[in-house]
Design a protein around this motif. Sequence first.
Motif, PDB file in Angstrom:
ATOM      1  N   ALA A 106      20.666  11.165  -2.964  1.00 32.31           N
ATOM      2  CA  ALA A 106      20.181  10.593  -4.235  1.00 32.31           C
ATOM      3  C   ALA A 106      19.404  11.638  -5.035  1.00 32.31           C
ATOM      4  N   LEU A 107      18.598  12.447  -4.349  1.00 33.00           N
ATOM      5  CA  LEU A 107      17.822  13.501  -5.037  1.00 33.00           C
ATOM      6  C   LEU A 107      18.747  14.535  -5.672  1.00 33.00           C
ATOM      7  N   LYS A 108      19.823  14.883  -4.969  1.00 27.67           N
ATOM      8  CA  LYS A 108      20.789  15.845  -5.518  1.00 27.67           C
ATOM      9  C   LYS A 108      21.462  15.280  -6.779  1.00 27.67           C
ATOM     10  N   LEU A 109      21.850  14.019  -6.710  1.00 30.87           N
ATOM     11  CA  LEU A 109      22.505  13.365  -7.854  1.00 30.87           C
ATOM     12  C   LEU A 109      21.541  13.245  -9.035  1.00 30.87           C
ATOM     13  N   THR A 110      20.304  12.849  -8.724  1.00 27.81           N
ATOM     14  CA  THR A 110      19.264  12.735  -9.743  1.00 27.81           C
ATOM     15  C   THR A 110      19.058  14.059 -10.468  1.00 27.81           C
ATOM     16  N   GLY A 111      19.081  15.157  -9.668  1.00 24.95           N
ATOM     17  CA  GLY A 111      18.876  16.495 -10.238  1.00 24.95           C
ATOM     18  C   GLY A 111      19.939  16.867 -11.239  1.00 24.95           C
ATOM     19  N   VAL A 112      21.208  16.705 -10.859  1.00 21.99           N
ATOM     20  CA  VAL A 112      22.290  17.119 -11.770  1.00 21.99           C
ATOM     21  C   VAL A 112      22.394  16.195 -12.990  1.00 21.99           C
ATOM     22  N   GLU A 113      21.820  14.987 -12.857  1.00 19.45           N
ATOM     23  CA  GLU A 113      21.802  14.073 -14.011  1.00 19.45           C
ATOM     24  C   GLU A 113      20.580  14.324 -14.898  1.00 19.45           C
ATOM     25  N   GLY A 114      19.608  15.089 -14.375  1.00 14.44           N
ATOM     26  CA  GLY A 114      18.382  15.362 -15.138  1.00 14.44           C
ATOM     27  C   GLY A 114      17.521  14.123 -15.322  1.00 14.44           C
ATOM     28  N   ASN A 115      17.574  13.202 -14.366  1.00 15.84           N
ATOM     29  CA  ASN A 115      16.867  11.918 -14.470  1.00 15.84           C
ATOM     30  C   ASN A 115      15.472  12.008 -13.832  1.00 15.84           C
ATOM     31  N   LEU A 116      14.445  12.264 -14.656  1.00 19.46           N
ATOM     32  CA  LEU A 116      13.074  12.454 -14.152  1.00 19.46           C
ATOM     33  C   LEU A 116      12.481  11.177 -13.574  1.00 19.46           C
ATOM     34  N   GLU A 117      12.860  10.033 -14.153  1.00 15.11           N
ATOM     35  CA  GLU A 117      12.330   8.747 -13.677  1.00 15.11           C
ATOM     36  C   GLU A 117      12.841   8.455 -12.255  1.00 15.11           C
ATOM     37  N   ALA A 118      14.149   8.672 -12.048  1.00 13.04           N
ATOM     38  CA  ALA A 118      14.744   8.452 -10.715  1.00 13.04           C
ATOM     39  C   ALA A 118      14.206   9.482  -9.718  1.00 13.04           C
TER      40      ALA A 118
END
Length: 539
Positions: free
Chosen positions: A421-433
């Motif tokens: 999930a952290l890897k996916l969050t990173g490439v999406e640039g989602n700071l909230e997630a």
Amino acid sequence: MAASPGPAGVGGAGTFHGSSPSGFAFDSGLEIKTRSVEQTLLPLVSQITTLINHKDNTKKSDKTLQAIQRVGQAVNLAVGRFVKVGEAIANENWDLKEEINIACIEAKQAGETIAALTDITNLNHPDSDGQITIFTDKTGVIKAARLLLSSVTKVLLLADRVVIKQIITSRNKVLTTMERLEKVNSFQEFVQIFSQFGNEMVEFAHLTGDRQNDLKDEKKKAKMAAARAVLEKCTMMLLTASKKTCLRHPNCESAHKNKEGVFNRMKVALDKVIEIVTDCKPNGETDVSSISIFTGIKEFKMNVEALREDLYFQSKENLSAALEVTLEHTEDFTDSAYISHKHRERILELSTQARMELQQLISVWIQAQSKKTKSIAEELELSILKITHNLDELKKELHRTATQLAADLLKRHADHVVLKALKLTGVEGNLEALAEYASKLSEQKEQLIETCRLLRHVSGTEPLEITCIHAEETFQVTGQQIISAAETLTLHPSSKIAKENLDVFCEAWESQISDMSTLLREINDVFEGRRGEKLSHLS
């Protein structure tokens, strides 16, 4: 340079002793910490013992006389070869040259004396009555043997100092290059220095690996394995985190946090290796055995059982204090938010029972000191059996609690959902997630750290305790580094280097989870009596 030049092999931790039924005994008074030194001395001790144990009251056959002479000559020839190696080491190490040469001269003289005393060429001729041999001067050969073994041991330990010096020199080279890497500002300069650093790390890994295998002390071996595992894993992190990411994103605070974390951990590990090889303890270092419940129970039981032989072995105050210190450590279990109510209640119940059993034992013990009757002796024996049985039950419960918790935790996190999930969050640039999953990883990290702490109490051997401490430290550091790496990627979602960096830290976490599964198996094996001093293969 070989750490073990010699007639056949030497090394060890603890003072080396050699003895024989003849009354010959050798104690060099020198502490031998490596197997290589010990294995060099053993054949020499064996040969000399053969000489000294000959039956000098019976008539000698020519065969026996020739055999004795052959052993004496073999010792002298072996010493001659040994001295040549020692002198070669001395010529390459000026700071130790004088000490090695003096010990070599002593060894040579002693070898020649033994050869002369075992020379029976003219023994049976009438004109040889005045010849001094092993048969007329046993004291002389024992004296020469002691001098020989003492001087050979000195040479070997001085050669061992050369190996230690090599490790220190290698570590200093690594440290100097690391300091250059910390200050580098361009990719070209980074590639050039990192290439040199890689070669130096390979040399350091070989030297420390050989040393780890050679150490006799299992505790030191475990510490060396832990320090080497940190250096091995951090070298890859240093490549991606410290420089590639920082050079690509020079103004990113989380990238700089990653870099500093890796460098600091490597410096601590390098210092730890030097502490182990030089036998220096940093001020205030706690011996792990003082914080293990299993060690406390083992020592307490030994003291209780010693009352069978000696009623005045120790005071009741000391015994009570020892039990209290051990039971206080069970609070690490009963205060844990992660263990079940059932396990907590059982641990508290067994702890209360242990205190009651001790009071009963003390009461009977006091009576036994004044009344030497058979019934009191039987009552004391029963009290000893009751409290030791109770502590065995407590051990089982603590082991069951810690290992079940670890097994459940490892199963729950086997698929690494949070890392994905952290890897996916990173490439999406989602700071909230990012904040949500960073919080979940922090919680997982705290659970793993506490589980390692509980496993340490029930690990059963000092090397495994050290491995538990290493696992605890690794989860602590790597958990925070993953969050920093994920933050860098979230701020720079299209950065391939930031993604690679996060992957490296996630792999280190997964690797530590895998190591923890191995550690859990080994702790279970020790508890079930399937293995003795087992050490996790960390590196």
